[in-house]
Design a protein around this motif. Structure first.
Motif, mmCIF file in Angstrom:
data_model
loop_
_atom_site.group_PDB
_atom_site.id
_atom_site.type_symbol
_atom_site.label_atom_id
_atom_site.label_comp_id
_atom_site.label_asym_id
_atom_site.label_seq_id
_atom_site.Cartn_x
_atom_site.Cartn_y
_atom_site.Cartn_z
ATOM 1 N N GLN A 157 21.352 39.031 36.227
ATOM 2 C CA GLN A 157 22.134 39.891 35.344
ATOM 3 C C GLN A 157 23.613 39.924 35.702
ATOM 4 O OE1 GLN A 157 20.208 43.685 35.573
ATOM 5 N NE2 GLN A 157 18.544 43.092 34.200
ATOM 6 N N MET A 158 23.974 39.369 36.833
ATOM 7 C CA MET A 158 25.379 39.402 37.264
ATOM 8 C C MET A 158 26.228 38.505 36.375
ATOM 9 S SD MET A 158 25.035 39.458 41.390
ATOM 10 C CE MET A 158 26.703 39.998 41.680
ATOM 11 N N HIS A 159 27.456 38.929 36.158
ATOM 12 C CA HIS A 159 28.406 38.160 35.354
ATOM 13 C C HIS A 159 29.539 37.698 36.246
ATOM 14 C CE1 HIS A 159 26.572 39.254 31.541
ATOM 15 N NE2 HIS A 159 26.483 40.499 31.997
ATOM 16 N N LEU A 160 29.861 36.457 36.139
ATOM 17 C CA LEU A 160 30.993 35.926 36.886
ATOM 18 C C LEU A 160 32.277 36.162 36.106
ATOM 19 C CD1 LEU A 160 29.505 32.535 38.079
ATOM 20 C CD2 LEU A 160 29.698 34.660 39.344
ATOM 21 N N GLY A 161 33.363 36.263 36.814
ATOM 22 C CA GLY A 161 34.658 36.388 36.152
ATOM 23 C C GLY A 161 34.912 37.771 35.602
ATOM 24 N N SER A 162 35.648 37.826 34.517
ATOM 25 C CA SER A 162 36.142 39.092 33.996
ATOM 26 C C SER A 162 35.349 39.615 32.804
ATOM 27 C CB SER A 162 37.613 38.921 33.611
ATOM 28 O OG SER A 162 37.737 37.867 32.684
ATOM 29 N N GLU A 163 34.137 39.108 32.582
ATOM 30 C CA GLU A 163 33.350 39.505 31.412
ATOM 31 C C GLU A 163 33.075 41.001 31.334
ATOM 32 O OE1 GLU A 163 29.747 37.265 31.269
ATOM 33 O OE2 GLU A 163 30.794 35.368 31.433
ATOM 34 N N GLY A 164 32.816 41.657 32.450
ATOM 35 C CA GLY A 164 32.447 43.066 32.430
ATOM 36 C C GLY A 164 33.613 44.019 32.587
ATOM 37 N N LEU A 165 34.834 43.520 32.610
ATOM 38 C CA LEU A 165 36.005 44.370 32.814
ATOM 39 C C LEU A 165 36.623 44.805 31.491
ATOM 40 C CD1 LEU A 165 37.767 42.305 35.620
ATOM 41 C CD2 LEU A 165 36.375 44.351 35.893
ATOM 42 N N PRO A 166 37.367 45.922 31.506
ATOM 43 C CA PRO A 166 38.127 46.291 30.305
ATOM 44 C C PRO A 166 39.103 45.162 29.957
ATOM 45 C CG PRO A 166 38.143 48.070 31.917
ATOM 46 C CD PRO A 166 37.523 46.887 32.581
ATOM 47 N N PRO A 167 39.364 44.933 28.667
ATOM 48 C CA PRO A 167 40.201 43.793 28.254
ATOM 49 C C PRO A 167 41.577 43.748 28.914
ATOM 50 C CG PRO A 167 39.137 44.779 26.363
ATOM 51 C CD PRO A 167 38.836 45.667 27.522
ATOM 52 N N ASP A 168 42.255 44.900 29.059
ATOM 53 C CA ASP A 168 43.600 44.872 29.650
ATOM 54 C C ASP A 168 43.551 44.490 31.131
ATOM 55 O OD1 ASP A 168 42.301 47.306 30.102
ATOM 56 O OD2 ASP A 168 44.187 48.428 30.270
ATOM 57 N N LEU A 169 42.532 44.953 31.845
ATOM 58 C CA LEU A 169 42.400 44.590 33.251
ATOM 59 C C LEU A 169 42.021 43.119 33.393
ATOM 60 C CD1 LEU A 169 42.399 45.347 36.222
ATOM 61 C CD2 LEU A 169 40.053 46.155 35.949
ATOM 62 N N ALA A 170 41.136 42.652 32.542
ATOM 63 C CA ALA A 170 40.737 41.241 32.577
ATOM 64 C C ALA A 170 41.946 40.345 32.314
ATOM 65 C CB ALA A 170 39.647 40.975 31.543
ATOM 66 N N ALA A 171 42.792 40.713 31.350
ATOM 67 C CA ALA A 171 43.984 39.916 31.041
ATOM 68 C C ALA A 171 44.956 39.916 32.213
ATOM 69 C CB ALA A 171 44.657 40.446 29.786
ATOM 70 N N ALA A 172 45.131 41.081 32.857
ATOM 71 C CA ALA A 172 46.050 41.163 33.994
ATOM 72 C C ALA A 172 45.561 40.299 35.149
ATOM 73 C CB ALA A 172 46.198 42.617 34.436
ATOM 74 N N LEU A 173 44.262 40.333 35.419
ATOM 75 C CA LEU A 173 43.719 39.508 36.499
ATOM 76 C C LEU A 173 43.792 38.029 36.163
ATOM 77 C CD1 LEU A 173 40.630 41.626 37.550
ATOM 78 C CD2 LEU A 173 42.753 41.304 38.822
ATOM 79 N N ASP A 174 43.604 37.700 34.902
ATOM 80 C CA ASP A 174 43.662 36.309 34.472
ATOM 81 C C ASP A 174 45.069 35.748 34.635
ATOM 82 O OD1 ASP A 174 42.472 33.963 33.387
ATOM 83 O OD2 ASP A 174 43.478 34.393 31.494
ATOM 84 N N GLN A 175 46.082 36.566 34.433
ATOM 85 C CA GLN A 175 47.468 36.108 34.512
ATOM 86 C C GLN A 175 48.007 36.116 35.940
ATOM 87 O OE1 GLN A 175 49.272 34.776 32.027
ATOM 88 N NE2 GLN A 175 47.373 34.948 30.868
#
Length: 113
Positions: free
Chosen positions: A37-55
Motif C-alpha cells: 500500500q505504500m506510495h513512492l514519491g509525492s503521490e500522497g502529499l498535498p499538491p503544493d507540498l509535492a510541487a515544492a519538493l519536486d522543484q
C-alpha cells in the motif's frame, strides 16, 4: 537489559549509543500488505507540498542552451568553483557574463571620456 533485548541492527559507534538506537528503533516490521500500500514519491502529499519538493534542487531552465567548450583554467580556480558544490558550472558562467558586462561598461566610459 540483555544484548538480545536491544533493537537489531545496532553497530557500535561514536555518533549514537545503544540506548539512542533502542529508543528510536522500536518500529514494528511492516507486513507485505502494508508494503504493497505504500506510495513512492509525492503521490500522497498535498499538491503544493509535492510541487515544492519536486522543484527542490533544480535550477531554472535557461532560455538558451549552453555550448560545450574546452577551456584551460588554473587548477585552483577550478577547485574553488567545484568546492562550492553542485551548480559550479552555472556559477562560473555567471562570473564570465559579469566580466563581459564590466568590460562593456568600461569601454563605454573610455569612449565618452
Amino acid at each position: 537489559m540483555k544484548p538480545s533485548d536491544h533493537a537489531p541492527g545496532y553497530v557500535p559507534n561514536a555518533a549514537y549509543s545503544q540506548a539512542d538506537w533502542d529508543e528510536v528503533s522500536d518500529n514494528p516490521e511492516l507486513s507485505a500488505e502494508q508494503l504493497a500500500q505504500m506510495h513512492l514519491g509525492s503521490e500522497g502529499l498535498p499538491p503544493d507540498l509535492a510541487a515544492a519538493l519536486d522543484q527542490r534542487g533544480r535550477r531554472m531552465a535557461s532560455q538558451t542552451r549552453g555550448v560545450p567548450v574546452s577551456l584551460r583554467v588554473d587548477p585552483d580556480v577550478l577547485a574553488a568553483y567545484k568546492a562550492g558544490g553542485p551548480g559550479w558550472q552555472a556559477r562560473m558562467n555567471e562570473a564570465l557574463a559579469a566580466g563581459i558586462a564590466r568590460g562593456r561598461r568600461r569601454s563605454r566610459a573610455v569612449k565618452r571620456g
